[in-house]
Design a protein around this motif. Structure first.
Motif, PDB file in Angstrom:
ATOM      1  N   MET A   1       0.900  -1.273   0.041  1.00  0.00           N
ATOM      2  CA  MET A   1       0.104   0.025  -0.186  1.00  0.00           C
ATOM      3  C   MET A   1       0.893   1.219   0.030  1.00  0.00           C
ATOM      4  SD  MET A   1      -3.265   0.498  -0.084  1.00  0.00           S
ATOM      5  CE  MET A   1      -2.998   2.046  -1.198  1.00  0.00           C
ATOM      6  N   ARG A   2       1.986   1.150   0.837  1.00  0.00           N
ATOM      7  CA  ARG A   2       2.940   2.232   0.886  1.00  0.00           C
ATOM      8  C   ARG A   2       3.498   2.603  -0.556  1.00  0.00           C
ATOM      9  NH1 ARG A   2       4.593   4.632   4.770  1.00  0.00           N
ATOM     10  NH2 ARG A   2       4.362   2.963   6.397  1.00  0.00           N
TER      11      ARG A   2
ATOM     12  N   SER B   1       0.992   4.182  -3.014  1.00  0.00           N
ATOM     13  CA  SER B   1       0.861   5.534  -2.490  1.00  0.00           C
ATOM     14  C   SER B   1       1.979   6.449  -3.110  1.00  0.00           C
ATOM     15  CB  SER B   1       0.704   5.613  -1.003  1.00  0.00           C
ATOM     16  OG  SER B   1       0.493   6.878  -0.476  1.00  0.00           O
ATOM     17  N   GLU B   2       3.135   6.026  -3.116  1.00  0.00           N
ATOM     18  CA  GLU B   2       4.254   6.743  -3.471  1.00  0.00           C
ATOM     19  C   GLU B   2       4.281   6.777  -5.218  1.00  0.00           C
ATOM     20  OE1 GLU B   2       7.681   4.933  -2.107  1.00  0.00           O
ATOM     21  OE2 GLU B   2       7.312   5.352   0.067  1.00  0.00           O
TER      22      GLU B   2
ATOM     23  N   ALA C   1       1.528   6.558  -6.834  1.00  0.00           N
ATOM     24  CA  ALA C   1       0.375   7.473  -7.212  1.00  0.00           C
ATOM     25  C   ALA C   1       0.676   8.928  -7.329  1.00  0.00           C
ATOM     26  CB  ALA C   1      -0.657   7.331  -6.048  1.00  0.00           C
TER      27      ALA C   1
ATOM     28  N   ASN D   1      -8.216   1.270  -7.565  1.00  0.00           N
ATOM     29  CA  ASN D   1      -9.086   2.285  -6.661  1.00  0.00           C
ATOM     30  C   ASN D   1     -10.183   1.202  -5.915  1.00  0.00           C
ATOM     31  OD1 ASN D   1      -7.644   4.261  -7.136  1.00  0.00           O
ATOM     32  ND2 ASN D   1      -9.260   5.415  -8.019  1.00  0.00           N
TER      33      ASN D   1
ATOM     34  N   MET E   1      -8.395  -0.615  -3.094  1.00  0.00           N
ATOM     35  CA  MET E   1      -8.245   0.260  -2.330  1.00  0.00           C
ATOM     36  C   MET E   1      -9.342   0.996  -1.421  1.00  0.00           C
ATOM     37  SD  MET E   1      -5.133   2.435  -3.502  1.00  0.00           S
ATOM     38  CE  MET E   1      -5.790   2.808  -5.444  1.00  0.00           C
TER      39      MET E   1
ATOM     40  N   LEU F   1      -3.432   5.083   4.280  1.00  0.00           N
ATOM     41  CA  LEU F   1      -2.481   4.952   2.953  1.00  0.00           C
ATOM     42  C   LEU F   1      -3.567   4.870   2.085  1.00  0.00           C
ATOM     43  CD1 LEU F   1       0.606   3.033   4.032  1.00  0.00           C
ATOM     44  CD2 LEU F   1       0.311   5.140   2.856  1.00  0.00           C
TER      45      LEU F   1
ATOM     46  N   THR G   1      -5.501   8.196   1.453  1.00  0.00           N
ATOM     47  CA  THR G   1      -4.556   9.095   0.773  1.00  0.00           C
ATOM     48  C   THR G   1      -4.130   8.846  -0.855  1.00  0.00           C
ATOM     49  OG1 THR G   1      -2.481   8.017   1.826  1.00  0.00           O
ATOM     50  CG2 THR G   1      -3.580  10.135   2.971  1.00  0.00           C
ATOM     51  N   THR G   2      -4.116   7.646  -0.972  1.00  0.00           N
ATOM     52  CA  THR G   2      -3.860   7.133  -2.469  1.00  0.00           C
ATOM     53  C   THR G   2      -5.111   7.351  -3.285  1.00  0.00           C
ATOM     54  OG1 THR G   2      -2.439   5.637  -1.562  1.00  0.00           O
ATOM     55  CG2 THR G   2      -2.896   5.376  -3.968  1.00  0.00           C
TER      56      THR G   2
ATOM     57  N   LYS H   1      -5.394  10.833  -4.196  1.00  0.00           N
ATOM     58  CA  LYS H   1      -4.323  11.214  -5.164  1.00  0.00           C
ATOM     59  C   LYS H   1      -4.770  10.716  -6.487  1.00  0.00           C
ATOM     60  CE  LYS H   1      -0.483  10.829  -2.144  1.00  0.00           C
ATOM     61  NZ  LYS H   1       0.538   9.975  -1.677  1.00  0.00           N
TER      62      LYS H   1
ATOM     63  N   ALA I   1      -3.836  15.573   1.621  1.00  0.00           N
ATOM     64  CA  ALA I   1      -3.935  15.040   0.475  1.00  0.00           C
ATOM     65  C   ALA I   1      -5.352  15.664  -0.154  1.00  0.00           C
ATOM     66  CB  ALA I   1      -4.375  13.702   0.875  1.00  0.00           C
TER      67      ALA I   1
END
Length: 162
Positions: free
Chosen positions: A3-4, A7-8, A10, A21, A24, A38, A41-42, A45, A77
């Motif tokens: 997940m991290r 997120s990065e 994204a 999505n 998630m 995460l 916030t993803t 984004k 975010a």
């Protein structure tokens, strides 16, 4: 870790990550608050203008369950999403203002105030409602530094706002 990483990724390739999505959205209710944060916030984004209202509803219930450090990540975010989709500013600024009235520490409240002020500068249509939200907040604010900051903003921006 997955997940991290999503997120990065994204940040640079939101369209590619947007394909995940639906998966998630399930993780938003995960018992592990780090994974849920995460995921939120993803989703913020990679979200589309049409998904904003649904995301805000999901986040509302989620925010009461997490600590201030995670709340700050979510607020940032939301601010980025608002800049990306300025037509939805009313929903997002109202959402942020709602959490000014909720429990939270200084850093969390400062992050919200700073976000609202930043949005006032980036999206002219937010000025009037943002000033109103900030005025309402100082009535019950327990942080004198934030009161002073908001009074300065009101004195600077208020007279020039239609």
């Amino acid at each position: 870790a997955a997940m991290r990483t999503l997120s990065e990724v994204a940040v640079l390739h939101p369209i590619s990550v947007a394909k995940c999505n639906d998966d998630m959205e399930i993780l938003v209710s995960d018992s592990n608050r780090s994974i849920a944060t995460l995921a939120i916030t993803t989703l913020l984004k990679t979200g589309t203008e049409g998904s904003i209202e649904r995301l805000m509803k999901q986040i509302s219930s989620f925010m009461s369950e997490i600590g201030d450090e995670f709340k700050i990540v979510v607020v940032k975010a939301i601010r980025e999403l608002c800049v990306k989709y300025p037509k939805k500013h009313r929903i997002m600024v109202s959402f942020l203002a709602t959490f000014l009235r909720e429990e939270g520490g200084y850093e969390f409240k400062k992050c919200i105030v700073d976000s609202i002020v930043e949005l006032m500068g980036a999206i002219a249509d937010t000025k009037e409602s943002s000033l109103l939200h900030l005025c309402e907040f100082i009535e019950d604010c327990e942080f004198s530094e934030l009161i002073v900051q908001i009074l300065f903003i009101i004195g600077s921006v208020g007279p020039h706002t239609p």
